[in-house]
Design an enzyme around this catalytic site. Structure first.
Site, PDB file in Angstrom:
ATOM      1  N   TRP A 130      38.602  45.689  -5.720  1.00 50.37           N
ATOM      2  CA  TRP A 130      38.696  45.447  -4.812  1.00 50.37           C
ATOM      3  C   TRP A 130      37.818  46.429  -3.099  1.00 50.37           C
ATOM      4  O   TRP A 130      37.371  45.639  -2.693  1.00 50.37           O
ATOM      5  CB  TRP A 130      39.885  44.801  -3.454  1.00 50.37           C
ATOM      6  CG  TRP A 130      40.922  44.102  -4.795  1.00 50.37           C
ATOM      7  CD1 TRP A 130      41.520  43.996  -5.370  1.00 50.37           C
ATOM      8  CD2 TRP A 130      40.174  42.375  -5.355  1.00 50.37           C
ATOM      9  NE1 TRP A 130      42.271  42.855  -6.670  1.00 50.37           N
ATOM     10  CE2 TRP A 130      41.047  42.343  -6.533  1.00 50.37           C
ATOM     11  CE3 TRP A 130      38.800  41.483  -5.402  1.00 50.37           C
ATOM     12  CZ2 TRP A 130      40.584  40.651  -7.112  1.00 50.37           C
ATOM     13  CZ3 TRP A 130      39.301  40.335  -5.657  1.00 50.37           C
ATOM     14  CH2 TRP A 130      39.630  40.399  -6.203  1.00 50.37           C
ATOM     15  N   ASP A 156      43.248  47.724   3.347  1.00 52.74           N
ATOM     16  CA  ASP A 156      43.091  46.607   3.008  1.00 52.74           C
ATOM     17  C   ASP A 156      44.755  46.932   1.887  1.00 52.74           C
ATOM     18  O   ASP A 156      45.146  47.156   1.014  1.00 52.74           O
ATOM     19  CB  ASP A 156      42.163  45.619   2.248  1.00 52.74           C
ATOM     20  CG  ASP A 156      42.605  45.382   1.084  1.00 52.74           C
ATOM     21  OD1 ASP A 156      43.896  44.294   1.525  1.00 52.74           O
ATOM     22  OD2 ASP A 156      42.154  44.514  -0.030  1.00 52.74           O
ATOM     23  N   LYS A 214      51.307  37.931  -2.044  1.00 42.71           N
ATOM     24  CA  LYS A 214      52.167  39.107  -2.641  1.00 42.71           C
ATOM     25  C   LYS A 214      53.786  39.475  -2.348  1.00 42.71           C
ATOM     26  O   LYS A 214      54.019  38.920  -3.101  1.00 42.71           O
ATOM     27  CB  LYS A 214      51.157  40.473  -2.676  1.00 42.71           C
ATOM     28  CG  LYS A 214      49.548  40.466  -2.837  1.00 42.71           C
ATOM     29  CD  LYS A 214      49.148  39.492  -4.889  1.00 42.71           C
ATOM     30  CE  LYS A 214      47.919  39.621  -4.775  1.00 42.71           C
ATOM     31  NZ  LYS A 214      47.655  39.033  -5.858  1.00 42.71           N
TER      32      LYS A 214
END
Length: 352
Positions: free
Chosen positions: A98, A166, A190
């Site tokens: 990511w 992030d 999540k």
């Protein structure tokens, strides 16, 4: 009962699921799926959700909370656009897939990207340390937890440079000092709510200060801030369920209580991995993630038998990411300690 160790889906308390399901049938006379996002009922939900984020994370004055769309993948672009400053140069710490994608998006809009540090040399199995952060960058970006590799920043970088993070896979899992950051962003799916919403916590000082020649309207955080997350139709159901989860979190000890539970879950499974000769961890011990525990069998010929054992116990989602293999136990906030105990029992019985 199923024990969900999946890395991607939303795992929420059963009480939240029940309230969310009821609202699909009746939310003040309409289904939550058909209510107008401009209605007083939903505007109140949006406002409460934003306020509950501030309560849960002790967000100080001078920050705006937004619920937008596009996931962290769009956030890579949004943060790069909005944080572009006089240097048109940004620093990134590369700790996995990511972070790599975030670097790609920043380069794509013309930012001069400096890879401050990387753990790619060892398959992203550790968090880089001891790196120098140049002062001639507009911001430093990093990913706090790495779902694929199973690593996590235990201490955030200390710098006078604006900080962007992030936090998609570990936000609300532990206490943080929001004042250290200029932008925090996180996909909801999540620890917060169903996929569809992305949370942004933005320092007001950076809004409207980008030096980019043109920012598409939807990617301009200043526009969203002025519209209170209502520039376009927001992800109504995702925000609604996220707010239910935030309510539940605050009523049950908040992030502080969740952090203790997460620590207990992580300690239990890592102890088992370290003591059981059939298993081994795949990351540096000091950088192990509390959210995504990655491990493998010391004898891979036993893979099919182990898969059968955990499947028989009602465990789902334990296979590692396709790019790395092995196993991955994702233990987001709502996964109970009892589910981790089931997995540990399977591992210990498999050894016997």
């Amino acid at each position: 009962m199923k024990h969900n160790f999946g890395a991607g889906p939303c795992i929420l308390p059963q009480e939240v699921f029940k309230k969310a399901a009821a609202a699909v049938i009746d939310f003040n006379g309409l289904s939550i799926l058909e209510v107008s996002h401009r209605s007083a009922d939903f505007v109140a939900v949006m406002e409460e959700a934003r306020e509950n984020v501030k309560k849960a994370l002790n967000v100080p004055a001078g920050y705006t909370v937004l619920f937008l769309q596009g996931g962290a993948s769009l956030g890579f672009l949004i943060t790069a656009y909005n944080m572009m400053g006089k240097h048109k140069r940004a620093g990134y710490i590369n700790t996995g897939t990511w972070a790599t994608n975030a670097i790609k998006e920043a380069k794509g809009i013309g930012l001069d990207v400096v890879e401050i540090a990387s753990s790619q040399d060892k398959g992203f199995s550790y968090i880089p340390k001891g790196f120098e952060i140049p002062e001639d960058i507009d911001f430093l970006h990093f990913t706090s937890n790495n779902t694929i590799a199973g690593t996590q920043f235990k201490d955030f970088p200390k710098t006078n440079v604006p900080l962007v993070c992030d936090m998609s896979s570990d936000i609300f899992s532990k206490e943080i000092n929001v004042a250290d950051f200029d932008i925090i962003y996180a996909g909801a799916q999540k620890n917060l709510g169903p996929a569809g919403a992305t949370l942004y916590i933005v320092k007001d000082e950076i809004l409207g200060k980008s030096t980019a020649e043109h920012i598409p309207s939807y990617l301009d955080l200043a526009i969203h801030a002025k519209k209170d997350s209502m520039f376009n139709t927001p992800p109504v159901y995702s925000v609604f369920v996220a707010n239910l989860n935030l309510q539940h979190m605050l009523e049950n000890g908040g992030v502080q209580a969740i952090a203790k539970e997460n620590q207990a879950k992580a300690e239990l499974i890592y102890k088992t991995i370290d003591e059981n000769p059939l298993f081994e961890g795949t990351t540096a011990v000091e950088d192990r993630s509390e959210m995504n525990v990655t491990f493998r069998l010391t004898d891979e010929s036993l893979t099919d038998k182990f898969n059968a054992a955990w499947n028989a116990a009602g465990i789902v989602g334990l296979k590692g990411h396709r790019s790395v293999g092995g196993f991955r136990a994702s233990m987001y906030n709502a996964l109970p300690l009892s589910s981790v105990e089931v997995l540990v029992d399977v591992m210990n019985n498999f050894n016997k």
